[in-house]
Design a protein around this motif. Structure first.
Motif, PDB file in Angstrom:
ATOM      1  N   GLU A   1       5.352  -7.493   0.695  1.00  0.00           N
ATOM      2  CA  GLU A   1       5.532  -8.815   1.310  1.00  0.00           C
ATOM      3  C   GLU A   1       5.589  -9.918   0.253  1.00  0.00           C
ATOM      4  N   VAL A   2       4.694  -9.835  -0.739  1.00  0.00           N
ATOM      5  CA  VAL A   2       4.648 -10.881  -1.756  1.00  0.00           C
ATOM      6  C   VAL A   2       5.860 -10.794  -2.679  1.00  0.00           C
TER       7      VAL A   2
ATOM      8  N   GLU B   1       8.767  -9.761  -1.830  1.00  0.00           N
ATOM      9  CA  GLU B   1       9.846 -10.340  -1.031  1.00  0.00           C
ATOM     10  C   GLU B   1       9.784 -11.860  -1.109  1.00  0.00           C
ATOM     11  N   ARG B   2       8.588 -12.396  -1.053  1.00  0.00           N
ATOM     12  CA  ARG B   2       8.394 -13.849  -1.083  1.00  0.00           C
ATOM     13  C   ARG B   2       8.891 -14.459  -2.386  1.00  0.00           C
TER      14      ARG B   2
ATOM     15  N   ALA C   1       3.648 -12.534  -8.498  1.00  0.00           N
ATOM     16  CA  ALA C   1       3.363 -11.867  -7.220  1.00  0.00           C
ATOM     17  C   ALA C   1       2.013 -11.158  -7.280  1.00  0.00           C
TER      18      ALA C   1
ATOM     19  N   GLU D   1      -4.130 -13.846  -2.415  1.00  0.00           N
ATOM     20  CA  GLU D   1      -4.232 -15.189  -1.839  1.00  0.00           C
ATOM     21  C   GLU D   1      -5.342 -16.012  -2.491  1.00  0.00           C
TER      22      GLU D   1
ATOM     23  N   GLU E   1       6.742 -23.932  -5.298  1.00  0.00           N
ATOM     24  CA  GLU E   1       6.732 -23.404  -3.937  1.00  0.00           C
ATOM     25  C   GLU E   1       5.336 -22.921  -3.549  1.00  0.00           C
TER      26      GLU E   1
END
Length: 232
Positions: free
Chosen positions: A121-122, A124-125, A150, A156, A183
């Protein structure tokens, strides 16, 4: 998020790397700490990342008094609240981007499958969803730094410390990494960039300048986010 109160750091031989530095960084800020070699930037990074303790003064990170924590508690604080990005990437050779990021979550208590899903997921981010199975030697410098970012943010963390994050990159790749830091900051992460590059420091909303172990300037300015004035 960060509070230094009259902090000094002295090394053997009487070398004073930090000399009475006081600094406050609020949650959600994006700050550059800039200065030439020997200015105290690296020592500041080590103190902010709880990798070192001050000789005198108080350091608080995310509400925790660093001086009151033992080594195990400091390790737990780093693992849960602080992410690190370094100039040289520190990726494991022969290991895919997915596993490099997933391995950074080993101490979170997540199971293997959960770690790999979070890593995917990260990645991809940060724009590397198509490079999950590529090893570091198969990635460009900019892509390797994105994998490192990443890995740093997969858990987090509330605070991201980026040490010369563009130093090993060409200008285009470096600009892309800085856009990514913008971002992440817009999403709520407090970001501190340690750099000797004045151009990078001046592109960020707040610039703290160091020289000879002392903070000589603390400037806040209005700047547009990212290279083109818009977030990615």
């Amino acid at each position: 998020m960060i509070e230094l109160d009259r902090v000094t750091r002295t090394y053997p031989g009487g070398v004073r790397a930090l000399d009475g530095v006081s600094l406050y960084v609020a949650p959600g800020e994006l700050v550059a700490i800039v200065g030439p070699s020997g200015s105290g930037k690296s020592t500041m990074l080590n103190l902010l990342g709880t990798l070192d303790r001050p000789t005198s003064g108080q350091v608080h990170i995310d509400g925790y008094a660093v001086g009151e924590l033992n080594d195990a508690q400091l390790s737990a604080l780093r693992a849960s609240r602080i992410g690190f990005v370094f100039q040289s990437f520190h990726l494991a050779a022969g290991t895919t981007a997915l596993d490099n990021v997933a391995d950074g979550l080993l101490y979170t208590g997540l199971r293997s499958g959960q770690r790999r899903r979070r890593a995917a997921e990260v990645l991809e981010r940060v724009g590397l969803g198509h490079r999950l199975d590529h090893e570091p030697q198969e990635l460009s410098g900019g892509e390797r730094q994105r994998v490192a970012i990443a890995r740093a943010v997969a858990g987090e963390p509330a605070l991201l410390l980026a040490d010369e994050p563009t130093g090993a990159l060409d200008s285009q790749s470096g600009a892309g990494v800085m856009d990514l830091l913008w971002e992440l900051n817009a999403a709520g992460t407090t970001v501190v960039v340690i750099t000797h590059e004045r151009e990078i420091a001046e592109s960020l909303p707040r610039q703290v300048r160091m020289r000879d172990g002392r903070m000589v300037a603390d400037e806040v300015r209005a700047v547009a986010p990212g290279r083109d004035g818009a977030l990615l």
